[in-house]
Design a protein around this motif. Structure first.
Motif, PDB file in Angstrom:
ATOM      1  N   PRO A 126     -49.646 -29.228  22.737  1.00 23.17           N
ATOM      2  CA  PRO A 126     -49.622 -28.891  24.081  1.00 23.17           C
ATOM      3  C   PRO A 126     -51.210 -29.334  23.627  1.00 23.17           C
ATOM      4  N   VAL A 127     -51.838 -30.858  24.856  1.00 23.30           N
ATOM      5  CA  VAL A 127     -53.364 -30.749  24.011  1.00 23.30           C
ATOM      6  C   VAL A 127     -54.250 -29.762  25.130  1.00 23.30           C
ATOM      7  N   VAL A 128     -55.073 -29.184  24.644  1.00 27.12           N
ATOM      8  CA  VAL A 128     -56.578 -28.640  24.733  1.00 27.12           C
ATOM      9  C   VAL A 128     -58.182 -28.845  24.180  1.00 27.12           C
ATOM     10  N   PRO A 129     -58.189 -28.900  25.342  1.00 27.17           N
ATOM     11  CA  PRO A 129     -59.728 -30.209  24.977  1.00 27.17           C
ATOM     12  C   PRO A 129     -60.880 -29.029  24.356  1.00 27.17           C
TER      13      PRO A 129
ATOM     14  N   GLY B  73     -53.690 -27.290  28.608  1.00 27.98           N
ATOM     15  CA  GLY B  73     -53.611 -26.130  27.610  1.00 27.98           C
ATOM     16  C   GLY B  73     -52.598 -25.993  27.614  1.00 27.98           C
ATOM     17  N   GLU B  74     -50.966 -26.137  27.902  1.00 23.12           N
ATOM     18  CA  GLU B  74     -50.216 -25.709  28.225  1.00 23.12           C
ATOM     19  C   GLU B  74     -49.000 -27.810  28.140  1.00 23.12           C
ATOM     20  N   ARG B  75     -49.677 -28.550  28.741  1.00 23.33           N
ATOM     21  CA  ARG B  75     -49.082 -29.993  28.709  1.00 23.33           C
ATOM     22  C   ARG B  75     -48.638 -31.072  27.675  1.00 23.33           C
ATOM     23  N   THR B  76     -48.050 -31.091  26.749  1.00 20.36           N
ATOM     24  CA  THR B  76     -48.075 -31.404  25.529  1.00 20.36           C
ATOM     25  C   THR B  76     -48.229 -33.741  26.295  1.00 20.36           C
ATOM     26  N   PRO B  77     -48.238 -34.489  25.277  1.00 21.82           N
ATOM     27  CA  PRO B  77     -48.614 -35.256  25.336  1.00 21.82           C
ATOM     28  C   PRO B  77     -47.667 -36.265  26.336  1.00 21.82           C
TER      29      PRO B  77
ATOM     30  N   VAL C 227     -54.959 -39.385  22.469  1.00 15.00           N
ATOM     31  CA  VAL C 227     -54.783 -37.961  22.211  1.00 15.00           C
ATOM     32  C   VAL C 227     -55.587 -37.853  20.625  1.00 15.00           C
ATOM     33  N   ARG C 228     -55.252 -38.882  19.528  1.00 16.53           N
ATOM     34  CA  ARG C 228     -55.240 -38.682  18.348  1.00 16.53           C
ATOM     35  C   ARG C 228     -56.872 -39.003  19.001  1.00 16.53           C
ATOM     36  N   ARG C 229     -57.138 -40.390  19.150  1.00 20.14           N
ATOM     37  CA  ARG C 229     -58.502 -40.879  19.023  1.00 20.14           C
ATOM     38  C   ARG C 229     -59.838 -39.377  19.562  1.00 20.14           C
ATOM     39  N   LEU C 230     -58.731 -38.892  20.376  1.00 24.10           N
ATOM     40  CA  LEU C 230     -59.596 -37.776  20.987  1.00 24.10           C
ATOM     41  C   LEU C 230     -59.606 -36.047  19.801  1.00 24.10           C
ATOM     42  N   ALA C 231     -58.069 -36.233  19.043  1.00 22.30           N
ATOM     43  CA  ALA C 231     -58.764 -35.339  18.175  1.00 22.30           C
ATOM     44  C   ALA C 231     -59.298 -36.083  16.980  1.00 22.30           C
TER      45      ALA C 231
ATOM     46  N   ALA D 271     -61.982 -37.641  17.418  1.00 26.05           N
ATOM     47  CA  ALA D 271     -63.756 -37.115  18.335  1.00 26.05           C
ATOM     48  C   ALA D 271     -63.541 -35.828  17.580  1.00 26.05           C
ATOM     49  N   GLY D 272     -62.937 -34.987  17.769  1.00 28.78           N
ATOM     50  CA  GLY D 272     -63.540 -33.873  18.091  1.00 28.78           C
ATOM     51  C   GLY D 272     -63.148 -32.571  19.872  1.00 28.78           C
ATOM     52  N   LEU D 273     -62.426 -33.231  20.436  1.00 30.97           N
ATOM     53  CA  LEU D 273     -62.253 -33.159  22.270  1.00 30.97           C
ATOM     54  C   LEU D 273     -61.059 -32.644  22.417  1.00 30.97           C
ATOM     55  N   VAL D 274     -60.467 -32.053  21.150  1.00 24.66           N
ATOM     56  CA  VAL D 274     -59.199 -31.583  21.597  1.00 24.66           C
ATOM     57  C   VAL D 274     -58.305 -30.996  20.163  1.00 24.66           C
ATOM     58  N   GLU D 275     -58.078 -29.819  20.807  1.00 21.96           N
ATOM     59  CA  GLU D 275     -57.931 -28.471  19.997  1.00 21.96           C
ATOM     60  C   GLU D 275     -56.560 -29.261  18.514  1.00 21.96           C
ATOM     61  N   THR D 276     -56.900 -29.191  17.362  1.00 19.07           N
ATOM     62  CA  THR D 276     -55.583 -29.688  16.188  1.00 19.07           C
ATOM     63  C   THR D 276     -54.738 -28.538  15.569  1.00 19.07           C
ATOM     64  N   PRO D 277     -53.671 -28.438  16.005  1.00 18.06           N
ATOM     65  CA  PRO D 277     -53.034 -27.344  15.101  1.00 18.06           C
ATOM     66  C   PRO D 277     -53.140 -27.529  13.798  1.00 18.06           C
ATOM     67  N   PRO D 278     -53.345 -25.683  13.672  1.00 19.15           N
ATOM     68  CA  PRO D 278     -52.901 -25.759  11.978  1.00 19.15           C
ATOM     69  C   PRO D 278     -52.180 -26.422  11.299  1.00 19.15           C
ATOM     70  N   ALA D 279     -52.786 -27.083  10.179  1.00 21.06           N
ATOM     71  CA  ALA D 279     -51.033 -27.344   9.299  1.00 21.06           C
ATOM     72  C   ALA D 279     -50.387 -26.381   8.719  1.00 21.06           C
ATOM     73  N   PRO D 280     -48.812 -26.419   8.965  1.00 22.43           N
ATOM     74  CA  PRO D 280     -48.625 -24.928   7.873  1.00 22.43           C
ATOM     75  C   PRO D 280     -48.751 -24.926   7.029  1.00 22.43           C
ATOM     76  N   GLU D 281     -49.093 -23.691   6.678  1.00 26.64           N
ATOM     77  CA  GLU D 281     -49.445 -23.230   4.933  1.00 26.64           C
ATOM     78  C   GLU D 281     -48.767 -23.505   4.312  1.00 26.64           C
ATOM     79  N   ALA D 282     -48.330 -24.023   2.622  1.00 29.23           N
ATOM     80  CA  ALA D 282     -47.485 -23.983   1.755  1.00 29.23           C
ATOM     81  C   ALA D 282     -47.218 -22.916   1.991  1.00 29.23           C
ATOM     82  N   ALA D 283     -45.715 -22.281   1.389  1.00 28.15           N
ATOM     83  CA  ALA D 283     -45.898 -20.948   0.519  1.00 28.15           C
ATOM     84  C   ALA D 283     -46.470 -21.098  -1.119  1.00 28.15           C
ATOM     85  N   PRO D 284     -46.434 -20.370  -1.058  1.00 23.64           N
ATOM     86  CA  PRO D 284     -47.199 -20.079  -3.005  1.00 23.64           C
ATOM     87  C   PRO D 284     -45.980 -19.649  -3.491  1.00 23.64           C
ATOM     88  N   ALA D 285     -46.416 -20.649  -5.266  1.00 22.85           N
ATOM     89  CA  ALA D 285     -45.535 -20.744  -5.923  1.00 22.85           C
ATOM     90  C   ALA D 285     -45.071 -19.649  -5.968  1.00 22.85           C
TER      91      ALA D 285
END
Length: 249
Positions: free
Chosen positions: A150-153, A175-179, A197-201, A203-217
């Protein structure tokens, strides 16, 4: 497979997980994808054609696979307008239909699309444009997670401005609609919406989803248990420090 079908001058439908390409004599004449608005949305939601005119064209010419031709012959559209809009829809849907997938690829010989042929495009041109678009997206912002989230400004920084297209996109983002959903709402090609959307990301103008955390070795089983217990708190501490630093960047 697309290149092989082009060499065979095949006619039919190439079905993939994210869309379908229609070929006539080995050339692409139409494409559609659940991720991309169709020609109807681009024409009607975009404001060029009343919805009732589109429905009339489908009712009267769909069975003859001549909807595009009917729109021109009936004076609803000019040849150039139809060609530009249709080519945009073809390249837009093909971008998603040709995206990497683990699903099967099938070809149904002899299958045509009810819209009809407007201007055939070579398979090489479609493939080349798809690669170019993927490279352009990655050059702007190399994290594809924003494409489906979802695109969150976010608030703009003092003095930061955006163009009219991006302002309209941000205004529609709830905040709910996807691109993909925003593209349909605004009557725009999905790829161009992703690019905005990528240009806005970037520029810091939309929220960016956190990258999935790698599982510990996993701790090697040959180490003594007391060593494994001793290292766990250190790993947790390092993660907390990392998260705190990233929160202040």
């Amino acid at each position: 497979m697309l290149v092989r079908l082009a060499a065979e001058r095949a006619t039919g439908a190439l079905l993939r997980d994210h869309g379908t390409l229609y070929l006539v004599d080995g050339r692409v004449v139409h494409a559609e994808s659940p991720a991309a608005p169709g020609v109807d949305v681009l024409l009607t939601t975009g404001g060029r054609l009343p919805r009732e005119n589109w429905d009339e064209a489908v009712d009267r010419a769909g069975a003859h696979r001549a909807v595009g031709r009917f729109l021109v012959d009936s004076g609803r559209l000019h040849d150039g307008e139809l060609e530009i809009c249709h080519l945009g829809a073809v390249f837009d849907a093909a971008f998603f239909a040709l995206s990497p997938t683990s699903g099967p690829t099938r070809f149904r010989y002899g299958v045509g699309h009810w819209f009809g042929t407007v201007r055939p495009v070579s398979a090489e041109a479609v493939e080349r444009e798809t690669v170019r678009r993927r490279e352009l997206l990655d050059a702007v912002w190399p994290y594809a997670s924003v494409d489906t989230a979802p695109v969150v400004p976010r608030p703009a920084a003092p003095g930061q401005t955006v163009g009219s297209r991006q302002r309209a996109l941000l205004a529609a983002a709830d905040g709910e609609r996807t691109p993909a959903e925003l593209a349909r709402l605004l009557g725009r090609p999905a790829f161009h919406t992703l690019l905005d959307v990528r240009r806005l990301a970037a520029a810091g103008l939309v929220e960016t989803p956190p990258a999935p955390e790698a599982a510990p070795a996993p701790v090697p089983t040959h180490l003594p248990p007391e060593y494994a217990r001793a290292t766990d708190p250190d790993i947790a501490l390092l993660r907390r420090l990392r998260d705190a630093l990233e929160a202040h960047l």
